[in-house]
Design a protein around this motif. Structure first.
Motif, PDB file in Angstrom:
ATOM      1  N   GLN A   4     140.602 102.736 -50.089  1.00 55.47           N
ATOM      2  CA  GLN A   4     140.299 103.706 -49.022  1.00 55.47           C
ATOM      3  C   GLN A   4     141.284 103.064 -47.557  1.00 55.47           C
ATOM      4  O   GLN A   4     142.236 103.586 -46.993  1.00 55.47           O
ATOM      5  CB  GLN A   4     139.747 104.659 -48.520  1.00 55.47           C
ATOM      6  CG  GLN A   4     139.211 105.695 -48.170  1.00 55.47           C
ATOM      7  CD  GLN A   4     138.480 106.295 -47.211  1.00 55.47           C
ATOM      8  OE1 GLN A   4     137.105 106.674 -48.343  1.00 55.47           O
ATOM      9  NE2 GLN A   4     138.038 107.100 -45.830  1.00 55.47           N
ATOM     10  N   THR A   5     140.503 101.783 -47.738  1.00 54.48           N
ATOM     11  CA  THR A   5     140.748 101.033 -46.732  1.00 54.48           C
ATOM     12  C   THR A   5     142.179 100.123 -45.919  1.00 54.48           C
ATOM     13  O   THR A   5     142.831 100.778 -45.464  1.00 54.48           O
ATOM     14  CB  THR A   5     140.323 100.201 -46.119  1.00 54.48           C
ATOM     15  OG1 THR A   5     138.753 100.197 -45.646  1.00 54.48           O
ATOM     16  CG2 THR A   5     140.602  98.855 -44.775  1.00 54.48           C
ATOM     17  N   GLU A  15     144.392 108.169 -35.562  1.00 53.65           N
ATOM     18  CA  GLU A  15     143.794 108.654 -36.815  1.00 53.65           C
ATOM     19  C   GLU A  15     143.716 107.400 -37.652  1.00 53.65           C
ATOM     20  O   GLU A  15     142.927 107.783 -38.193  1.00 53.65           O
ATOM     21  CB  GLU A  15     144.148 110.002 -36.965  1.00 53.65           C
ATOM     22  CG  GLU A  15     143.752 110.411 -38.253  1.00 53.65           C
ATOM     23  CD  GLU A  15     144.739 111.181 -39.742  1.00 53.65           C
ATOM     24  OE1 GLU A  15     144.049 111.670 -39.826  1.00 53.65           O
ATOM     25  OE2 GLU A  15     145.636 112.070 -39.009  1.00 53.65           O
ATOM     26  N   PHE A  16     144.476 107.005 -37.755  1.00 55.85           N
ATOM     27  CA  PHE A  16     144.811 106.061 -38.503  1.00 55.85           C
ATOM     28  C   PHE A  16     143.728 104.410 -37.904  1.00 55.85           C
ATOM     29  O   PHE A  16     143.258 104.092 -38.424  1.00 55.85           O
ATOM     30  CB  PHE A  16     145.844 105.074 -37.758  1.00 55.85           C
ATOM     31  CG  PHE A  16     147.473 105.735 -39.193  1.00 55.85           C
ATOM     32  CD1 PHE A  16     146.966 106.067 -40.391  1.00 55.85           C
ATOM     33  CD2 PHE A  16     148.454 106.166 -38.346  1.00 55.85           C
ATOM     34  CE1 PHE A  16     147.949 106.875 -40.882  1.00 55.85           C
ATOM     35  CE2 PHE A  16     149.328 106.836 -39.423  1.00 55.85           C
ATOM     36  CZ  PHE A  16     149.479 107.072 -40.870  1.00 55.85           C
ATOM     37  N   ASN A  66     144.559 103.269 -45.432  1.00 55.01           N
ATOM     38  CA  ASN A  66     144.792 103.916 -44.537  1.00 55.01           C
ATOM     39  C   ASN A  66     145.604 102.956 -42.943  1.00 55.01           C
ATOM     40  O   ASN A  66     146.263 102.797 -42.649  1.00 55.01           O
ATOM     41  CB  ASN A  66     143.455 104.030 -43.883  1.00 55.01           C
ATOM     42  CG  ASN A  66     143.547 104.157 -42.037  1.00 55.01           C
ATOM     43  OD1 ASN A  66     143.779 105.684 -41.914  1.00 55.01           O
ATOM     44  ND2 ASN A  66     142.991 103.238 -41.469  1.00 55.01           N
ATOM     45  N   TRP A  67     145.623 101.660 -43.846  1.00 59.94           N
ATOM     46  CA  TRP A  67     146.090 100.291 -42.929  1.00 59.94           C
ATOM     47  C   TRP A  67     148.047 100.185 -43.271  1.00 59.94           C
ATOM     48  O   TRP A  67     148.721 100.140 -42.455  1.00 59.94           O
ATOM     49  CB  TRP A  67     145.591  99.139 -43.069  1.00 59.94           C
ATOM     50  CG  TRP A  67     146.334  98.270 -41.741  1.00 59.94           C
ATOM     51  CD1 TRP A  67     147.279  97.174 -43.035  1.00 59.94           C
ATOM     52  CD2 TRP A  67     146.085  98.116 -40.628  1.00 59.94           C
ATOM     53  NE1 TRP A  67     147.412  96.619 -41.829  1.00 59.94           N
ATOM     54  CE2 TRP A  67     147.330  97.439 -40.677  1.00 59.94           C
ATOM     55  CE3 TRP A  67     145.415  98.426 -40.188  1.00 59.94           C
ATOM     56  CZ2 TRP A  67     147.417  96.325 -38.889  1.00 59.94           C
ATOM     57  CZ3 TRP A  67     145.222  98.206 -38.802  1.00 59.94           C
ATOM     58  CH2 TRP A  67     146.020  96.986 -38.544  1.00 59.94           C
ATOM     59  N   GLY A  77     139.694 105.334 -38.487  1.00 63.59           N
ATOM     60  CA  GLY A  77     139.446 104.479 -40.364  1.00 63.59           C
ATOM     61  C   GLY A  77     139.163 103.854 -39.850  1.00 63.59           C
ATOM     62  O   GLY A  77     138.705 102.680 -41.011  1.00 63.59           O
ATOM     63  N   ASP A  78     140.530 102.857 -39.708  1.00 56.29           N
ATOM     64  CA  ASP A  78     140.483 101.687 -39.717  1.00 56.29           C
ATOM     65  C   ASP A  78     139.309 100.561 -38.969  1.00 56.29           C
ATOM     66  O   ASP A  78     138.757  99.318 -39.608  1.00 56.29           O
ATOM     67  CB  ASP A  78     141.667 100.767 -38.995  1.00 56.29           C
ATOM     68  CG  ASP A  78     143.104 100.864 -39.274  1.00 56.29           C
ATOM     69  OD1 ASP A  78     142.823 101.022 -40.985  1.00 56.29           O
ATOM     70  OD2 ASP A  78     143.732 100.871 -38.397  1.00 56.29           O
TER      71      ASP A  78
END
Length: 408
Positions: free
Chosen positions: A184-185, A170-171, A188-189, A174-175
């Motif tokens: 948001q990026t 999932e991560f 996520n990271w 998103g990346d």
């Protein structure tokens, strides 16, 4: 950015042009026909140079002194999609070399691949195909052959608990999603880095077994051999392990899915693989050239004024290299939109070229050879929908099918 032709005042096309992997975006052929190096806009709206020609792409990728990869992550550099999270993500091998750990990573990804016995990889592929065939129709080959196999391979290679796969996947998804807010990026990271840092801490303090972290794997060896005083910090090592997972998982998922799609549309190719496994290598090479899998581009920053294809590039300019376009350059690949496993020579640049040639190239070829050879044994598999009805994940840095429905 400055140039010497009338195109300086023309509207700049915004790259990328498509999220589909079933054919090269026609704009890339059109632009290459005009000039192999053209002014364009990045996803973030920045002025860039887009390279679509094979010779020009090789030239840029070869000269790391003039076209710098690491500089893409500098704060004042032009932005391709969203800001880069950390320098060690953009210059992984450089950081690993300085810490004395690069050879360990090359060994893990290279022909030795000590963490990935062939019989284990083949068993995972067979299990996933069998699970799909035991379920309802249509089955999703993208999930079973591409997503699941890639995830398990990367978890075992790195030494990440398989139970963590849904979270780290999932991560990773998103990346590599473009056009999302920078905040948001970053969040996520930060989640990926925190997760990897937690695993590293447990490996380091001896509590890995109780957390069901495997006893061996690339992460475990990097932790054991890293000198925290003179090598990588925990944060840097967590970023690198996370980055290796993202690159390996997303790129492998993309290629296995797009490659399987291309083979299913050519039953004669699967028949040839089934009848003569010795043809696998040339099919893999042509799939690597032919498959459209790069959702954005390879980015470089110009370090000193230079010229390429008659264009004057200034220090600080960003260059985007479309390897998909370069791999369809008719100057190098006659009839480039035809799938031809007998193409020779086949000097594709799917894994880049020059000093930053992808360290995972052998791993990608090897896993694909196993996956597609096993796929060829299921002669009744066929696409469940017309190719034009397949859905592709939008704004993904690695072009990926949302699903690959098949019947049998």
């Amino acid at each position: 950015m400055t140039e010497t032709t009338e195109t300086a005042t023309a509207p700049r096309p915004q790259y990328p042009f498509s999220s589909r992997g079933d054919c090269l975006a026609p704009e890339l052929d059109d632009l290459r026909g005009e000039c192999p190096v053209v002014p364009a806009l990045s996803n973030a709206g920045e002025d860039v140079w887009l390279v679509t020609g094979h010779a020009e792409a090789r030239a840029v990728l070869t000269d790391s002194r003039v076209f710098d990869r690491a500089a893409v992550g500098l704060p004042d550099a032009p932005v391709q999609d969203t800001p880069i999270y950390a320098p060690e993500v953009m210059n992984t091998m450089g950081f690993l070399r300085r810490a004395g750990l690069a050879d360990e990573v090359r060994r893990a990804l290279g022909p030795e691949h000590p963490d990935l016995p062939e019989e284990w990889v083949r068993a995972v592929v067979r299990r996933e195909l069998a699970a799909m065939l035991a379920g309802p129709q249509p089955g999703d080959l993208q999930h079973h052959l591409a997503t699941r196999v890639s995830g398990e391979v990367m978890c075992r290679l790195l030494g990440i608990p398989l139970a963590d796969l849904p979270r780290v996947a999932e991560f990773a998804d998103g990346d590599v999603t473009m056009l999302v807010p920078a905040e948001q990026t970053a969040r996520n990271w930060a989640g990926m880095q925190s997760h990897m840092a937690g695993l590293i801490a447990q490996v380091r303090d001896g509590t890995a077994a109780s957390a069901r972290i495997p006893a061996d794997g690339l992460m475990q060896r990097l932790v054991a051999r890293n000198d925290p005083d003179r090598g990588l910090t925990t944060g840097q090592l967590a970023n690198i392990v996370g980055g290796l997972f993202v690159l390996g998982y997303e790129d492998m998922t993309s290629f296995l899915g797009v490659g399987a799609h291309n083979l299913l549309r050519r039953p004669w190719a699967l028949e040839e693989l089934r009848a003569d496994p010795a043809t696998a290598d040339r099919h893999i090479e042509e799939l690597l050239r032919f498959s459209v899998v790069l959702g954005n581009a390879l980015a470089r920053i110009v370090t000193t004024d230079t010229e390429i294809a008659g264009r004057r590039l200034r220090a600080g300019d960003m260059v985007l290299i479309s390897t998909d376009a370069a791999n369809h350059d008719p100057e190098v690949f006659p009839d480039p939109h035809r799938y031809d496993p007998r193409r020779s020579p086949n000097p594709h640049i799917r894994f880049g070229h020059g000093p930053h040639y992808c360290a995972g190239a052998h791993l990608a070829r090897w896993v694909a050879r196993i996956a597609f050879t096993e796929l060829s044994h299921h002669r009744d598999l066929r696409l469940a929908v017309p190719p034009e009805q397949l859905e592709w994940r939008p704004n993904h840095m690695a072009i990926t099918l949302a699903a690959l429905p098949v019947r049998w």
